[in-house]
Each structure stands twice: as C-alpha cells, then as structure tokens.
Design a protein around this motif. Structure first.
Motif, PDB file in Angstrom:
ATOM      1  N   LYS A  89       1.063  -6.718   5.567  1.00  0.00           N
ATOM      2  CA  LYS A  89       0.969  -5.452   4.849  1.00  0.00           C
ATOM      3  C   LYS A  89       2.328  -4.776   4.840  1.00  0.00           C
ATOM      4  N   ILE A  90       2.657  -4.171   3.701  1.00  0.00           N
ATOM      5  CA  ILE A  90       3.843  -3.324   3.590  1.00  0.00           C
ATOM      6  C   ILE A  90       3.352  -1.966   3.118  1.00  0.00           C
ATOM      7  N   VAL A  91       3.690  -0.930   3.890  1.00  0.00           N
ATOM      8  CA  VAL A  91       3.263   0.429   3.577  1.00  0.00           C
ATOM      9  C   VAL A  91       4.485   1.222   3.132  1.00  0.00           C
ATOM     10  N   TYR A  92       4.361   1.886   1.995  1.00  0.00           N
ATOM     11  CA  TYR A  92       5.434   2.724   1.458  1.00  0.00           C
ATOM     12  C   TYR A  92       5.077   4.175   1.732  1.00  0.00           C
ATOM     13  N   SER A  93       5.891   4.825   2.576  1.00  0.00           N
ATOM     14  CA  SER A  93       5.608   6.213   2.932  1.00  0.00           C
ATOM     15  C   SER A  93       6.865   6.898   3.441  1.00  0.00           C
ATOM     16  N   THR A  94       7.019   8.134   3.031  1.00  0.00           N
ATOM     17  CA  THR A  94       8.110   8.952   3.568  1.00  0.00           C
ATOM     18  C   THR A  94       7.627   9.805   4.730  1.00  0.00           C
ATOM     19  N   THR A  95       6.326   9.826   4.978  1.00  0.00           N
ATOM     20  CA  THR A  95       5.784  10.702   6.019  1.00  0.00           C
ATOM     21  C   THR A  95       5.279   9.971   7.258  1.00  0.00           C
ATOM     22  N   LEU A  96       4.856   8.722   7.138  1.00  0.00           N
ATOM     23  CA  LEU A  96       4.392   7.978   8.318  1.00  0.00           C
ATOM     24  C   LEU A  96       5.570   7.701   9.245  1.00  0.00           C
ATOM     25  N   THR A  97       5.321   7.795  10.547  1.00  0.00           N
ATOM     26  CA  THR A  97       6.363   7.464  11.513  1.00  0.00           C
ATOM     27  C   THR A  97       6.142   6.090  12.120  1.00  0.00           C
ATOM     28  N   GLU A  98       4.894   5.617  12.075  1.00  0.00           N
ATOM     29  CA  GLU A  98       4.570   4.277  12.570  1.00  0.00           C
ATOM     30  C   GLU A  98       3.284   3.802  11.919  1.00  0.00           C
ATOM     31  N   VAL A  99       3.058   2.488  12.012  1.00  0.00           N
ATOM     32  CA  VAL A  99       1.840   1.893  11.474  1.00  0.00           C
ATOM     33  C   VAL A  99       0.925   1.525  12.638  1.00  0.00           C
ATOM     34  N   SER A 100      -0.371   1.453  12.358  1.00  0.00           N
ATOM     35  CA  SER A 100      -1.354   1.234  13.417  1.00  0.00           C
ATOM     36  C   SER A 100      -1.935  -0.171  13.414  1.00  0.00           C
ATOM     37  N   THR A 101      -1.448  -1.051  12.547  1.00  0.00           N
ATOM     38  CA  THR A 101      -2.021  -2.391  12.443  1.00  0.00           C
ATOM     39  C   THR A 101      -0.942  -3.461  12.618  1.00  0.00           C
ATOM     40  N   ALA A 102      -1.386  -4.635  13.025  1.00  0.00           N
ATOM     41  CA  ALA A 102      -0.480  -5.768  13.200  1.00  0.00           C
ATOM     42  C   ALA A 102      -0.017  -6.281  11.835  1.00  0.00           C
ATOM     43  N   ALA A 103       1.029  -7.056  11.844  1.00  0.00           N
ATOM     44  CA  ALA A 103       1.556  -7.700  10.627  1.00  0.00           C
ATOM     45  C   ALA A 103       1.824  -6.684   9.518  1.00  0.00           C
ATOM     46  N   THR A 104       2.290  -5.492   9.921  1.00  0.00           N
ATOM     47  CA  THR A 104       2.502  -4.403   8.976  1.00  0.00           C
ATOM     48  C   THR A 104       3.908  -3.849   9.143  1.00  0.00           C
ATOM     49  N   SER A 105       4.593  -3.689   8.014  1.00  0.00           N
ATOM     50  CA  SER A 105       5.914  -3.062   8.056  1.00  0.00           C
ATOM     51  C   SER A 105       5.876  -1.779   7.235  1.00  0.00           C
ATOM     52  N   LEU A 106       6.800  -0.891   7.551  1.00  0.00           N
ATOM     53  CA  LEU A 106       6.869   0.422   6.917  1.00  0.00           C
ATOM     54  C   LEU A 106       8.173   0.526   6.138  1.00  0.00           C
ATOM     55  N   GLU A 107       8.054   0.896   4.865  1.00  0.00           N
ATOM     56  CA  GLU A 107       9.224   1.109   4.007  1.00  0.00           C
ATOM     57  C   GLU A 107       9.223   2.562   3.557  1.00  0.00           C
ATOM     58  N   ARG A 108      10.380   3.160   3.496  1.00  0.00           N
ATOM     59  CA  ARG A 108      10.494   4.575   3.124  1.00  0.00           C
ATOM     60  C   ARG A 108      10.407   4.799   1.626  1.00  0.00           C
ATOM     61  N   ARG A 109      10.786   3.794   0.833  1.00  0.00           N
ATOM     62  CA  ARG A 109      10.718   3.959  -0.619  1.00  0.00           C
ATOM     63  C   ARG A 109      10.387   2.626  -1.270  1.00  0.00           C
ATOM     64  N   PHE A 110       9.832   2.708  -2.471  1.00  0.00           N
ATOM     65  CA  PHE A 110       9.510   1.516  -3.233  1.00  0.00           C
ATOM     66  C   PHE A 110      10.790   0.988  -3.868  1.00  0.00           C
ATOM     67  N   TYR A 148       0.816  -1.207   0.000  1.00  0.00           N
ATOM     68  CA  TYR A 148       0.000   0.000   0.000  1.00  0.00           C
ATOM     69  C   TYR A 148       0.849   1.256   0.000  1.00  0.00           C
ATOM     70  N   GLY A 149       0.324   2.285  -0.629  1.00  0.00           N
ATOM     71  CA  GLY A 149       0.811   3.627  -0.393  1.00  0.00           C
ATOM     72  C   GLY A 149       0.184   4.126   0.904  1.00  0.00           C
ATOM     73  N   ARG A 150       0.705   5.229   1.432  1.00  0.00           N
ATOM     74  CA  ARG A 150       0.242   5.739   2.729  1.00  0.00           C
ATOM     75  C   ARG A 150      -1.249   6.032   2.764  1.00  0.00           C
ATOM     76  N   ARG A 151      -1.730   6.746   1.788  1.00  0.00           N
ATOM     77  CA  ARG A 151      -3.135   7.180   1.826  1.00  0.00           C
ATOM     78  C   ARG A 151      -4.095   5.987   1.822  1.00  0.00           C
ATOM     79  N   LEU A 152      -3.858   5.018   0.954  1.00  0.00           N
ATOM     80  CA  LEU A 152      -4.737   3.851   0.907  1.00  0.00           C
ATOM     81  C   LEU A 152      -4.614   3.030   2.189  1.00  0.00           C
ATOM     82  N   TYR A 153      -3.398   2.892   2.710  1.00  0.00           N
ATOM     83  CA  TYR A 153      -3.223   2.159   3.969  1.00  0.00           C
ATOM     84  C   TYR A 153      -4.032   2.815   5.089  1.00  0.00           C
TER      85      TYR A 153
END
Length: 191
Positions: free
Chosen positions: A84-105, A48-53
């Motif tokens: 879930k993998i979320v791609y975002s340069t602005t999120l500092t954390e994710v709010s759901t389980a089994a979710t990782s945050l990546e800064r770039r695609f 996901y991108g940030r907005r859709l996530y």
C-alpha cells in the motif's frame, strides 16, 4: 507493464458519498463482496488517499472484523497481501504492514511503479484518482454501480475533464448492482 485501475462504488447518479460524506447507502451484498475480494487478489499494490486508507486499514488492525465470516477473512487476507502507498500531508505514520507514506502524488513515480510492477495496481479515493486520470495514468476504471440515487455529494469521476471510455466487461448482480469495467481511451482536455 502493470495497469493502474481505479475501482470504486458509485450511486446510480454517480456519487461515492452523499452530501454529508456518508456512504452507508451501500447495502451488504455477499456476492459483490466476494467478487471484490477476487479482484483484490490480482492486485500487487493499492494507492490510497488518507481517508480511504484509514477506512480500509481496519482489515489489518481489527482482527475481529476478519473473524466475522469466511467472506470477511478472505477479504482481509487479500487486502493484507498487497503493498500500500498512502498519499497524505497530514498522516505522521501508517498503521499497517507493507505500507509506505508519500507526502504528495508524483505522476513520474507512479509511471515508474507501473513500468516495474509485476502485478496490477489499484487507486482508490476520488481525489487521488482524479489526479491520476488528469496525468493520463489510469488504464482502467471499474465501477460498482449501486441502484440508489443519493442526490449529490462527492462525484466518483473527476469533474472538469472530458474522458472517453471503452466498455470491456459488465456483470449484473441479483441485487441490482452492476460492475462496469472500462478502458480509458484518454482525456480530451480540461473543460
């Protein structure tokens, strides 16, 4: 090897949002909702991108949403079961389980994920999907085409790139929604 599948709702004129960024032109359709839930059950990871996530995270963070009906409970369960993998340069954390945050695609990382995943992967968000299409990573495109023209907005498919598709399947719903499933044959370059 797992397939990377781009799944999205689009207006008949090809937009996922209207010019104001809204997608409230999507009416409730229980049959389409149940079909989408079954599609999600076959997926092991959502990209996901940030907005859709942030829009989708409510399926885990808002228990009242899942409690509305059996259909919404099934959808929430299917959504929560996947990684879930979320791609975002602005999120500092994710709010759901089994979710990782990546800064770039990173196309190489997604290729590796496809090679090692036991189940298919979906990608959501037009901008993120466009990056994956340009990198030649998307195997299938599944569009839910809604019988409304919104006149402009965010296109559901990337602009500036020619891509050829082969129709694999289609399904018509009584409300006029059509689900189209395509295999990508490859892009022919930037226009």
């Amino acid at each position: 090897m797992a397939k990377l599948i781009y799944v999205t709702n689009v207006s008949l004129d090809g937009y996922i949002e209207d010019e104001s960024g809204a997608f409230d032109w999507l009416p409730r359709d229980d049959e389409v909702f149940a079909f989408t839930t079954n599609l999600l059950r076959s997926v092991g990871t959502f990209l996901y991108g940030r907005r859709l996530y942030e829009m989708m995270a409510v399926w885990e963070t808002d228990a009242a949403l899942a409690a509305q009906s059996g259909l919404t409970a099934d959808f929430a369960s299917a959504w929560q079961a996947a990684d879930k993998i979320v791609y975002s340069t602005t999120l500092t954390e994710v709010s759901t389980a089994a979710t990782s945050l990546e800064r770039r695609f990173d196309p190489a990382a997604v290729r590796q994920l496809k090679a090692t995943a036991g189940r298919d992967i979906t990608i959501g968000g037009a901008n993120l999907a466009a990056q994956a299409m340009r990198a030649g990573l998307v195997d299938e495109c599944q569009l839910f085409v809604w019988p409304v023209a919104v006149g402009g907005g965010k296109p559901g498919l990337p602009t500036g790139v020619r891509t050829d598709f082969a129709l694999l399947d289609e399904r018509r719903f009584p409300t006029g929604v059509v689900h189209l499933r395509y295999r990508l044959l490859g892009h022919q370059g930037v226009l």
